[in-house]
Design an enzyme around this catalytic site. Structure first.
Site, PDB file in Angstrom:
ATOM      1  N   LYS A 492       0.836  -1.197   0.000  1.00  0.00           N
ATOM      2  CA  LYS A 492       0.000   0.000   0.000  1.00  0.00           C
ATOM      3  C   LYS A 492       0.870   1.246   0.000  1.00  0.00           C
ATOM      4  O   LYS A 492       2.086   1.180   0.215  1.00  0.00           O
ATOM      5  CB  LYS A 492      -0.937  -0.005   1.202  1.00  0.00           C
ATOM      6  CG  LYS A 492      -0.221  -0.008   2.547  1.00  0.00           C
ATOM      7  CD  LYS A 492      -1.215  -0.079   3.692  1.00  0.00           C
ATOM      8  CE  LYS A 492      -0.494  -0.035   5.029  1.00  0.00           C
ATOM      9  NZ  LYS A 492      -1.437  -0.037   6.172  1.00  0.00           N
ATOM     10  N   ARG A 590      -9.921   0.867  15.565  1.00  0.00           N
ATOM     11  CA  ARG A 590      -9.832   1.643  14.331  1.00  0.00           C
ATOM     12  C   ARG A 590     -10.910   1.151  13.381  1.00  0.00           C
ATOM     13  O   ARG A 590     -11.815   1.890  13.023  1.00  0.00           O
ATOM     14  CB  ARG A 590      -8.425   1.492  13.729  1.00  0.00           C
ATOM     15  CG  ARG A 590      -8.131   2.431  12.597  1.00  0.00           C
ATOM     16  CD  ARG A 590      -6.668   2.372  12.201  1.00  0.00           C
ATOM     17  NE  ARG A 590      -6.252   1.069  11.694  1.00  0.00           N
ATOM     18  CZ  ARG A 590      -5.016   0.795  11.254  1.00  0.00           C
ATOM     19  NH1 ARG A 590      -4.079   1.739  11.296  1.00  0.00           N
ATOM     20  NH2 ARG A 590      -4.713  -0.404  10.809  1.00  0.00           N
ATOM     21  N   TYR A 718      14.756  31.590   2.565  1.00  0.00           N
ATOM     22  CA  TYR A 718      13.615  32.361   3.049  1.00  0.00           C
ATOM     23  C   TYR A 718      13.750  32.680   4.543  1.00  0.00           C
ATOM     24  O   TYR A 718      14.182  31.846   5.332  1.00  0.00           O
ATOM     25  CB  TYR A 718      12.313  31.568   2.846  1.00  0.00           C
ATOM     26  CG  TYR A 718      11.874  31.457   1.416  1.00  0.00           C
ATOM     27  CD1 TYR A 718      11.532  32.580   0.670  1.00  0.00           C
ATOM     28  CD2 TYR A 718      11.781  30.209   0.807  1.00  0.00           C
ATOM     29  CE1 TYR A 718      11.116  32.471  -0.647  1.00  0.00           C
ATOM     30  CE2 TYR A 718      11.359  30.077  -0.503  1.00  0.00           C
ATOM     31  CZ  TYR A 718      11.034  31.221  -1.237  1.00  0.00           C
ATOM     32  OH  TYR A 718      10.620  31.107  -2.532  1.00  0.00           O
ATOM     33  N   MET A 767      10.496  24.742  -1.508  1.00  0.00           N
ATOM     34  CA  MET A 767       9.605  23.796  -2.164  1.00  0.00           C
ATOM     35  C   MET A 767      10.370  22.817  -3.054  1.00  0.00           C
ATOM     36  O   MET A 767      10.106  21.611  -3.041  1.00  0.00           O
ATOM     37  CB  MET A 767       8.551  24.530  -3.003  1.00  0.00           C
ATOM     38  CG  MET A 767       7.572  23.581  -3.698  1.00  0.00           C
ATOM     39  SD  MET A 767       6.339  24.414  -4.709  1.00  0.00           S
ATOM     40  CE  MET A 767       5.289  25.105  -3.443  1.00  0.00           C
TER      41      MET A 767
END
Length: 822
Positions: A492, A590, A718, A767
């Site tokens: 997964k 869960r 930044y 980023m």
């Protein structure tokens, strides 16, 4: 090779059982999945801790294989083939290889050590190939199985062999020595690899020296411990006539003494003294490992009486050795298997098997250069290559080179080009799309240009996935299981960030029992990629039930509402005995049926023929924390109680499973019928003692985009969060938080590795970029950068960020290119 099967009865101390009396074999196999198996194959059914090839014999007989070496004959196979029955099939394979080796009498170079074996082997092949027809170990085939398979590839045209031998513990090398029997021994660098298999370094050296019992000369780097071990080795084995040929940087009593080593312009210039004369050569490398490996090769050349001019001209042409097959995304939905630096017959067979196991597309293309040093005549060689291509059901062959082109008539659906330039000129007309492409060529053909043309263009940050390490980790956990316990592997979340489809293909190759995904779309993607294994969907939404049925996925059912919704759709589609998996909540709270809903679940399923309970499962909340041992035991007991009630009331006998990765290790008595392996497959354990036995799977790499020097008082990034207190060199790396690097890892909390040195991340992670301090590192633009892998590990990063390795791995963006390799 053409061997009468009955002649092997005495060689293998075997019992013959079979209908045929006069059988010849010309191919040895241990892989039931290989498309190269046929009527003249002798299949050795190896039986190990994790796998028993005897279970595939019936299927092999159906596919035309008629000759087997076995420890027992499966009941359904008796009378259907020829069997040589032995006590131990691995030992029989090794004995066969030793017998076969003794049929040939040319020089054999045996290479062993902790590091550098494959490099030295490949470089010796390059250095000696102008003068010899060489057989060598393909890739890193140096194990108890790899060595016999390598030796079995010898044929009558070879006149020099180069084989590497690797061991991980005592009593292994003596078996390999009987197979290789080298006449020339090369001992490479002795390091820490496989330290856990030996009491100390001395024992490791003594074991490795056993390879050289038949060698007339041993080449090695002189040092006090190795010299002491050699002295004892010669004495114990009464080998006083053996020649020792040593070299050293520091001991001028060595046969070859390094006077000077100077690095400049990406080269190393080495001056050495030998037989009272001084010589010099250069190699196109600067790292110490390459220098040591090159000197080992130098001594072999000197022993074989090569002149100084030949040594000098050949050593300067040494090249980086690519020891792996890489899987890459290509243009137009193609998948590329990059093996563009070697072209020999034995490694072609290996690459074709890899192609079959890793193909993403049904259509298969091979781009192949002329093949060198096969030991066969060209007529015989390309007849064999054409048969290989046909056996592996290759849809299209593109041959590059004058020799392969002259045999075009032997291949169906082939296109030939005289050289790589001609291929590139016609590239636009070849219509590559929706196919898996194996690119395999000798170095001189420069097939890296073809790879560049076919490779999908992405930025220079890549996540390299080591498929060998995944196989190793899978087998590590399988070895913990009882023999009849099945294994489900979780793929997964895009294979925990590593790439779902490619890993699923490898797991299918290893014949795991189940794959687990979180959502239906993950399972659909695997089905579209050709995966046929049973796939369980752990968190199915009711809206996905029609798709789950369409793609033959198996849903986890965890509530009465979900069960009724699935039953309604299943009845509408007229299904019968459709497999479902019942989830019990034993304390995780869960998802799952609790004790007070079991009676309603039983009532709903009683008399139902639409679905079949394939398995009952639960999930442990704290299997990784032995402080909560009692809670885990209470979960296991409750699971046993509730699942037993379901089985009794509904008269069913499904698979039961509750253990995850840490549960496999910490609660072995609760394996039931199946376990679920997750993060452990990817080389991560919460137990430091266990971690050392797992191999790193993923290495996130990038490059330096730019290097600049800023004065004291200037800032970086930044918010000006880094202020230089002195003149500072800053390197910019093209990876950022959009690629999955947490901003918390910035501001001198985290680091990357450049030239094996830590470079702290300075300022905020951007980023698409981050900046590091390289003031103390000799680096330049284009140099490689390790974000995580062996150092730092994802566990180290997770601990620093107060999170878990799962989050680090699954955060890596899919815009980061995955490169899979063996």
């Amino acid at each position: 090779m053409s061997i009468n099967l009955k002649s092997l009865i005495s060689v293998l101390d075997a019992k013959w059982i079979g209908p045929e009396t006069d059988v010849f074999v010309d191919h040895i196999s241990i892989d039931s999945r290989s498309l190269q198996n046929g009527s003249q194959t002798l299949f050795f059914a190896l039986k190990g801790i994790n796998n028993d090839a005897h279970t595939y014999i019936a299927e092999l007989i159906q596919n035309g294989v008629q000759n087997f070496v076995v420890q027992y004959i499966p009941e359904n196979c008796k009378g259907k083939a020829n069997f040589l029955v032995v006590a131990d099939t691995l030992k029989a394979l090794q004995e066969f290889a030793g017998y076969y080796r003794n049929l040939f009498h040319f020089p054999i170079i045996g290479v062993t050590g902790s590091n550098g074996k494959t490099i030295v082997k490949e470089w010796l092949n390059f250095l000696l190939s102008p003068d010899y027809n060489i057989i060598r170990s393909p890739k890193s085939y140096n194990s108890q199985v790899g060595v016999p398979l390598s030796v079995i590839a010898i044929n009558e045209k070879h006149n020099l062999g180069i084989f590497e031998a690797g061991i991980s513990t005592v009593n292994e090398m003596i078996k390999l020595e009987k197979i290789v029997k080298p006449t020339i021994g090369v001992l490479t660098n002795i390091g820490s690899a496989h330290d856990e298999g030996f009491k100390n370094l001395e024992q490791k050296i003594n074991e490795k020296l056993l390879l050289f019992k038949s060698a007339g000369i041993i080449i090695y780097q002189k040092n006090e411990l190795v010299d002491a071990c050699l002295k004892e080795f010669l004495k114990e084995n009464q080998l006083s006539d053996k020649t020792l040929f040593s070299w050293s940087f520091t001991d001028n009593s060595a046969d070859l003494f390094i006077l000077k080593k100077e690095s400049k312009n990406d080269k190393t210039y080495i001056k050495y003294q030998y037989e009272n004369e001084v010589f010099e050569f250069e190699i196109p490398f600067q790292d110490s490992a390459s220098v040591e490996n090159a000197i080992s090769c130098l001594l072999v050349l000197l022993y074989l009486k090569y002149d100084f001019a030949s040594i000098q001209s050949r050593m300067q042409m040494l090249y980086p050795v690519h020891m792996r097959l890489e899987v890459k995304n290509g243009i137009n939905n193609c998948s590329i298997i990059d093996d563009s630096y070697s072209s020999d017959f034995q490694s072609l067979k290996i690459a074709l098997d890899f192609l079959e196991s890793q193909k993403k597309n049904a259509s298969k293309t091979v781009i192949l250069s002329d093949i060198f040093q096969s030991g066969f005549s060209n007529e015989e060689l390309y007849t064999k290559v054409a048969q290989l291509i046909a056996d592996n059901k290759i849809n299209r062959l593109i041959g590059i080179g004058a020799t392969i082109s002259s045999f075009a008539a032997k291949f169906s659906n082939s296109t030939m080009f005289k050289d790589t330039a001609a291929f590139i000129d016609h590239f636009e007309n070849l219509d590559f799309a929706n196919e898996t492409i194996l690119i395999k060529g000798a170095r001189s053909f420069q097939f890296e240009e073809i790879v560049s043309l076919l490779e999908e263009k992405t930025h220079e940050t890549v996540l390299e996935i080591n498929l060998n390490s995944i196989s190793h980790n899978l087998n590590f956990f399988k070895a913990k299981l009882a023999t009849d316990v099945k294994i489900m592997v979780m793929v997964k979340a895009f294979g925990y960030g590593n790439g779902g489809l490619e890993i699923a293909k490898l797991l299918e190759h290893h014949k795991v029992d189940y794959l687990g995904v979180a959502f239906a779309d993950e399972g659909i993607s695997l089905r579209n990629g050709g995966i046929k294994l049973p796939i369980m969907v752990l968190n199915p939404e009711s809206t996905s039930f029609p798709s789950i049925i369409q793609y033959q996925l198996e849903p986890e059912i965890y509530s009465i509402k979900g069960l009724n919704a699935f039953l309604k759709i299943a009845r509408e589609k007229g299904l019968k005995d459709y497999p479902i998996h019942i989830k019990l909540d034993t304390g995780m709270h869960r998802l799952g049926f609790e004790r007070n809903t079991i009676d309603e679940l039983i009532e709903t399923l009683k008399g139902n023929e639409t679905v079949r309970i394939q398995s009952i499962l639960s999930h442990l909340a704290t299997s990784d924390d032995m402080n909560h041992y009692d809670f885990v035991i209470s979960q296991i007991n409750l699971f046993d109680e509730l699942s037993s009630k379901l089985m009794e009331e509904l008269n069913v006998n499904p698979i039961r499973h509750t253990l995850n990765t840490s549960g496999i290790s910490n609660f072995p008595s609760a394996q039931f019928n199946m376990v679920r392996l997750g993060i452990g497959l990817y080389g991560v354990s919460n137990d430091p003692a266990e971690q050392k036995y797992l191999e790193n799977v993923g290495t996130l790499k990038s490059i330096i985009s730019q290097v600049r020097t800023i004065p004291a008082g200037d800032s970086v990034g930044y918010g000006r969060r880094f202020m230089a207190t002195k003149e500072t060199r800053i390197a910019t790396i093209p990876i950022g938080y959009a690629d999955g690097i947490s901003r918390l890892w910035g501001n001198e909390v985290g680091f990357v590795m450049i030239k094996n040195q830590k470079a702290k991340i300075v300022g905020s992670v951007c980023m698409d970029m981050l900046m590091v301090n390289v003031s103390d590192i000799d680096c330049k633009e284009g140099d490689s950068v390790i974000i995580f892998g062996e150092n730092p590990t994802v566990t180290e990063i997770a601990n620093a960020l107060k999170t878990i390795p799962y989050e680090i791995l699954t955060s890596i963006s899919q815009r980061v290119k995955r490169v899979f390799f063996r």
